[in-house]
Design an enzyme around this catalytic site. Structure first.
Site, PDB file in Angstrom:
ATOM      1  N   SER A 166       0.863  -1.186   0.000  1.00  0.00           N
ATOM      2  CA  SER A 166       0.000   0.000   0.000  1.00  0.00           C
ATOM      3  C   SER A 166       0.890   1.224   0.000  1.00  0.00           C
ATOM      4  O   SER A 166       2.087   1.139   0.322  1.00  0.00           O
ATOM      5  CB  SER A 166      -0.877   0.007   1.264  1.00  0.00           C
ATOM      6  OG  SER A 166      -1.464   1.271   1.501  1.00  0.00           O
ATOM      7  N   TYR A 222      -2.432  -1.597  10.577  1.00  0.00           N
ATOM      8  CA  TYR A 222      -2.510  -1.689   9.122  1.00  0.00           C
ATOM      9  C   TYR A 222      -1.205  -1.221   8.474  1.00  0.00           C
ATOM     10  O   TYR A 222      -0.648  -1.899   7.601  1.00  0.00           O
ATOM     11  CB  TYR A 222      -3.678  -0.849   8.609  1.00  0.00           C
ATOM     12  CG  TYR A 222      -3.775  -0.774   7.112  1.00  0.00           C
ATOM     13  CD1 TYR A 222      -4.348  -1.812   6.382  1.00  0.00           C
ATOM     14  CD2 TYR A 222      -3.292   0.327   6.412  1.00  0.00           C
ATOM     15  CE1 TYR A 222      -4.441  -1.757   5.003  1.00  0.00           C
ATOM     16  CE2 TYR A 222      -3.374   0.390   5.027  1.00  0.00           C
ATOM     17  CZ  TYR A 222      -3.950  -0.648   4.326  1.00  0.00           C
ATOM     18  OH  TYR A 222      -4.023  -0.593   2.954  1.00  0.00           O
TER      19      TYR A 222
END
Length: 290
Positions: free
Chosen positions: A146, A159
């Site tokens: 990401s 995350y």
């Protein structure tokens, strides 16, 4: 070679295929002429996607699979090779979010993020890569990191940590595949910026499991991410960009090359200058710049 020449006619296995960029990758893979194995814990979502792809003339099967379970992922690989065929593209995409202060995060929530986002990738590699190595034809492994894999963001630590880990895993895996001499295997890291999905709605917060838990901070961060989602990139458009970059042989596959690339440059500058992380007036995930 272009993406259709590279991937068309092959089999793609995509975890987390039920929504978001996973579904976008599946839809674009279908457009390229690939056969799809759609894996997710959401049986209804992948069944609906399969029906849509088949109705559009595609080849797809749906398999309910929890990537936290190594036996389930091994069975996914066994079923794919037995019933569908050799895998040209493995996409380890399944992932979840978590909001809140790290010290307020329930242990169960922490474990769930790590088990899905990090161990799920490991299980996918371990189940599929030996078979892909054994087959003579070229094959690709994409692991979903990401923009968060090159950033520091408050109130999303589990995350962000998981996506840093996936990026490191993928970089190490690429070197190991090269060291072992498996030249027909391409390992690539996918770094999406903001792409439309339900990851923020489905994200864990901080259940009030102990006195002092700051639920308001967690929900405030969720709200900020949902605001960004309104301007996020369409998943199929993001998939097209990723497939094209992969076919060109790039390693870092960026859904928004300028925007995600700027975050990578910023990360390099931070490490070079050793400037401590700084709070921002708005989140790093500003999708308006794609």
């Amino acid at each position: 070679m272009n993406a259709r020449e590279t991937f068309g006619g092959g089999v793609a296995v995509i975890t987390g295929a039920g929504a978001g960029i996973g579904a976008g990758l599946a839809r674009h893979a279908h457009r390229l002429g690939m056969s799809l194995v759609l894996a997710d814990v959401d049986a209804a979502a992948i069944a609906t996607l399969r029906e849509q792809l088949v109705a559009d003339g595609g080849s797809a099967v749906d398999v309910v699979c929890d990537v936290r379970d190594p036996d389930a992922v091994a069975e996914l690989a066994e079923r794919t090779y037995r019933d569908v065929g050799p895998v040209r593209l493995l996409v380890n995409n399944a992932g979840i979010e978590q909001f809140g202060y790290l010290w307020d995060t329930p242990v169960a929530n922490w474990n769930r993020v790590m088990d899905i986002n990090v161990s799920g990738v490991f299980h996918g590699v371990r189940a599929f890569l030996p078979r892909m190595i054994a087959q003579p034809d070229p094959a690709w492994v994409w692991n979903l990191s990401s923009i968060g894999g090159v950033a520091a963001v408050p109130l999303q630590a589990p995350y962000i940590i998981s996506k840093h880990a996936v990026l490191a895993l993928t970089e190490c895996l690429r070197l190991e595949v090269q060291l072992a001499g498996h030249d027909h295997i391409q390992v690539q890291a996918v770094l999406p910026g903001a792409v439309k999905s339900n990851i923020f709605e489905a994200a864990g917060g901080v259940e009030n499991t102990r006195a002092g838990t700051d639920v308001e901070a967690a929900e405030s961060q969720r709200a900020a991410m949902l605001d960004i989602k309104a301007g996020a990139m369409d998943p199929v458009e993001a998939a097209e960009v990723v497939f094209d970059q992969s076919a060109r042989g790039e390693f870092y596959l960026l859904t928004q090359p300028d925007y995600v690339g700027s975050a990578m440059v910023e990360r390099a500058q931070v490490l070079t200058t050793r400037v401590p992380p700084q709070l921002r007036t708005k989140p790093r995930f500003d999708a308006t710049k794609h």
